[in-house]
Design an enzyme around this catalytic site. Structure first.
Site, PDB file in Angstrom:
ATOM      1  N   HIS A 199       0.627  -1.075   0.138  1.00 35.79           N
ATOM      2  CA  HIS A 199      -0.197   0.551  -0.160  1.00 35.79           C
ATOM      3  C   HIS A 199       0.953   1.040  -0.188  1.00 35.79           C
ATOM      4  CE1 HIS A 199      -4.383  -1.697   1.149  1.00 35.79           C
ATOM      5  NE2 HIS A 199      -3.599  -1.467  -0.036  1.00 35.79           N
ATOM      6  N   GLU A 442      -3.789 -12.492 -25.039  1.00 37.83           N
ATOM      7  CA  GLU A 442      -2.753 -12.667 -24.391  1.00 37.83           C
ATOM      8  C   GLU A 442      -2.311 -14.206 -24.136  1.00 37.83           C
ATOM      9  OE1 GLU A 442      -3.586 -11.711 -20.219  1.00 37.83           O
ATOM     10  OE2 GLU A 442      -5.543 -11.966 -20.101  1.00 37.83           O
ATOM     11  N   ASP A 466       0.863 -10.353 -20.413  1.00 38.22           N
ATOM     12  CA  ASP A 466       1.150 -12.457 -20.251  1.00 38.22           C
ATOM     13  C   ASP A 466       1.169 -12.391 -21.643  1.00 38.22           C
ATOM     14  OD1 ASP A 466       0.098 -12.895 -17.814  1.00 38.22           O
ATOM     15  OD2 ASP A 466      -1.776 -12.322 -18.307  1.00 38.22           O
ATOM     16  N   CYS A 513      -3.785  -2.981 -23.733  1.00 36.66           N
ATOM     17  CA  CYS A 513      -3.751  -2.602 -22.579  1.00 36.66           C
ATOM     18  C   CYS A 513      -2.455  -3.852 -21.795  1.00 36.66           C
ATOM     19  CB  CYS A 513      -5.245  -2.991 -21.099  1.00 36.66           C
ATOM     20  SG  CYS A 513      -5.272  -4.640 -22.372  1.00 36.66           S
TER      21      CYS A 513
END
Ligand code: PEP
Ligand code: MG
Length: 592
Positions: A199, A442, A466, A513
């Site tokens: 985080h 992918e 990927d 993407c």
């Protein structure tokens, strides 16, 4: 120089290599955040003191809750939700009860019991294989430390930073400390620990503070006030940078500012080449609140909403309504721009505690992942599909399936989609019956057989992360083979081209993407290969738009032709550099 390594240069610099988690260059002076004092004194307490210790604990809980809510209120809205996890933990029944039981049963002071209980929680989280869940141990640590501070009446230390240009140097930093950082004073962050999914890294990136983590043993080698250079793109921290390096860094910082200023002007201009070829520049998001960064970067849509992060942040699967609210908020905020919601891509390196057979797999990337996982769990899949469908009435929602490797998967997914539509009809929930469905390309199988898939979808989106992993047989998460990661490998490019051409032959569009789309050096190449849309990380929107607007389609096609036919990617890279040097030399300086 591998990650975690240190190198001394002839100019007297010390270079530390870690993981860049928030790009940008920072030059400044070290502010050493001393490790928090976690020493706890052990005290035996008498039976009569038990209620007093419990009351102290309750008061510290109340103070901690109040502080976290105050941080949430004042911090950037995009990071405020991170503290929901902290508040949830503060209300966590088993945690509170264990502390009460510890005080009553062990007759020890609250500090000691709290430390031991928190340690138990931390250890069980750290044993989870999923890195994301493991990182939540930091949240527990953060909350426990804050309660201990409140028990001792202490305040956190970063408030001591009063001068501009501070580079925070620490072994580790809690998200709640990171979020209250004064952006006007803090130029960079350098940490010994950490990973891209922590985080702290997420908060730093959203605040736009150049940050490098995973520097291993860096902090003991730095003294307060030392001059430091943090290069968040390359993952480098340079102690006592040479005059030459400082000058180069100052040029890069100025270039970045100039480009950002220039790009606020470009924000609403089209992503169009100098010879008028227009494509769609969209953004990738992981959480609903990321939509603000996408909009402020001028995204024309969301090209990839990775929904699994929403699942992974939870202990239990989100309900249909919770998912619907999340998807709806994004669709509404972006409307009428498109939002492509990708169905769950769990498995591989993304796990969900409690729902997870794939943790035992020896080769999870090739295992029970993404669409395979969803098709095997039709109830869970239909729940998500219903939520996406319901959100489709408030905006321009499209959906896409990850990791398709054959037509059968696509057809089966669409059958389940039809069932979800039927269920919504029965319940009287409105949805867009013509919602567009796309497939991620992918896997090499999908790229080679794209012509077989194309008639069944409205668009393709290339997941190059990927696609490269599977084509070049390199595990995405394995640092030892990371040097083989090569988006411009001719085999990868031929697969990309094949998919784009197959789509165009039947009139469907193809976007990219994967991470390759976020690299401005790759922009001309992808343009030249014929992509219709690029969906990039929010922070890359300005640079990629700039790259698009500086190149001509004819130059881009030339580059693509060359790269497709190069025996290796080396020659192609040289041409990318030459072209970038010609059209946008400052970009080269930023990315190299
Ligand atoms: C990709 O594989 O390129 C992609 C966009 O999906 P993810 O990175 O989420 O696997
Ligand atoms: Mg993928």
């Amino acid at each position: 120089m591998p990650k975690g390594a240190t190198e001394a240069t002839a100019a007297g610099e010390v270079i530390f290599r870690g993981i860049g988690v928030s790009s940008g260059i920072a030059l400044g002076r070290a502010f050493l955040r001393e490790p928090p004092d976690d020493q706890v004194v052990e005290r035996d307490i008498a039976r009569a003191e038990i209620s007093r210790e419990i009351a102290r604990f309750e008061a510290a809980l109340i103070a901690t809750r109040r502080q976290i809510r105050a941080i949430q209120k004042d911090c950037d809205p995009s990071v405020a939700t991170i503290f929901d996890a902290h508040l949830l933990f503060l209300d966590d029944g088993p945690f509170i009860k264990s502390v009460f039981a510890g005080i009553e049963g062990r007759h020890k002071n609250v500090e000691l019991v709290l430390r031991d209980v928190a340690q138990g929680f931390i250890q069980s989280l750290e044993n989870v294989k999923d890195e994301y869940v493991r990182e939540r141990a930091n949240d527990v640590q953060d909350v426990a430390r804050r309660i201990l501070h409140n028990l001792a009446g202490k305040q956190p230390t970063l408030a001591e930073i009063t001068e501009r240009g501070a580079i925070i140097v620490a072994h580790d930093l809690a998200p709640s400390e990171t979020v209250v950082i004064n952006k006007a004073l803090v130029a960079g962050i350098a940490l010994d620990l950490g990973s891209p999914t922590a985080h702290t890294a997420v908060v730093a990136a959203k605040l736009g503070i150049p940050t490098v983590v995973g520097l291993h043993n860096m902090s003991p080698q730095v003294r307060a006030g030392d001059e430091l250079l943090v290069d968040g793109a390359k993952g480098l921290v340079i102690l006592r940078p040479s005059a030459e390096r400082r000058a180069q860094a100052q040029r890069q910082v100025k270039t970045k500012h100039d480009i950002e200023r220039e790009l606020t002007r470009l924000r609403d201009l089209p992503a169009e080449t100098v010879d008028g070829y227009r494509l769609v520049l969209a953004a990738n998001i992981e959480l609903p609140q990321d939509v603000e960064a996408a909009l402020s970067g001028g995204a024309e849509g969301i090209g990839l909403f990775r929904t699994e992060y929403f699942y992974m942040a939870r202990k239990e699967l989100p309900t249909e309504n919770e998912q619907y609210e999340a998807y709806r908020s994004v669709a509404k905020r972006m409307a009428p721009a498109p939002v492509i919601i990708r169905t769950l891509d769990l498995g591989g390196d993304k796990f969900l505690a409690g729902l997870d057979a794939s943790q035992q797999e020896s080769n999870p990337s090739m295992g029970w992942r993404a669409i395979r996982f969803c098709l095997a769990q039709p109830d869970l899949f239909r729940t998500q599909l219903r939520a996406i469908l319901r959100a489709s009435v408030v905006g321009n929602v499209k959906l896409m399936y990850p990791m398709i490797s054959n037509l059968d998967e696509l057809v089966r997914a669409n059958v389940i989609l039809d069932q979800a539509k039927k269920e919504l009809l029965e319940k009287g929930h409105p949805f867009n019956p013509h919602i567009e469905v796309g497939a991620m390309i992918e896997t090499p199988a999908a790229a080679i057989g794209a012509d077989l898939l194309a008639p069944y979808v409205k668009f393709f989106s290339l997941g190059t992360n990927d696609l490269i992993q599977y084509t070049l047989a390199i595990d995405r998460g394995n640092e030892r083979v990371a040097y083989l990661y090569e988006p411009a490998h001719p085999a990868v490019l031929r697969l990309i081209k094949n998919a784009i051409d197959a789509g165009h032959r039947v009139g469907i569009w193809t976007g990219v993407c994967g991470g390759m789309a976020s690299d401005p050096l790759m922009t001309p190449l992808l343009l030249g290969l014929g992509v219709d849309e690029l969906s990039v990380s929010c922070s890359s929107l300005p640079l990629v738009k700039d790259a698009i607007r500086r190149v001509s389609l004819s130059e881009a096609r030339e580059i693509a032709e060359l790269a497709l036919n190069s025996p290796s990617a080396v020659e192609a890279h040289e041409r990318f550099r030459e072209l970038t040097k010609k059209i946008a030399p400052e970009i080269l300086e930023l990315v190299e």
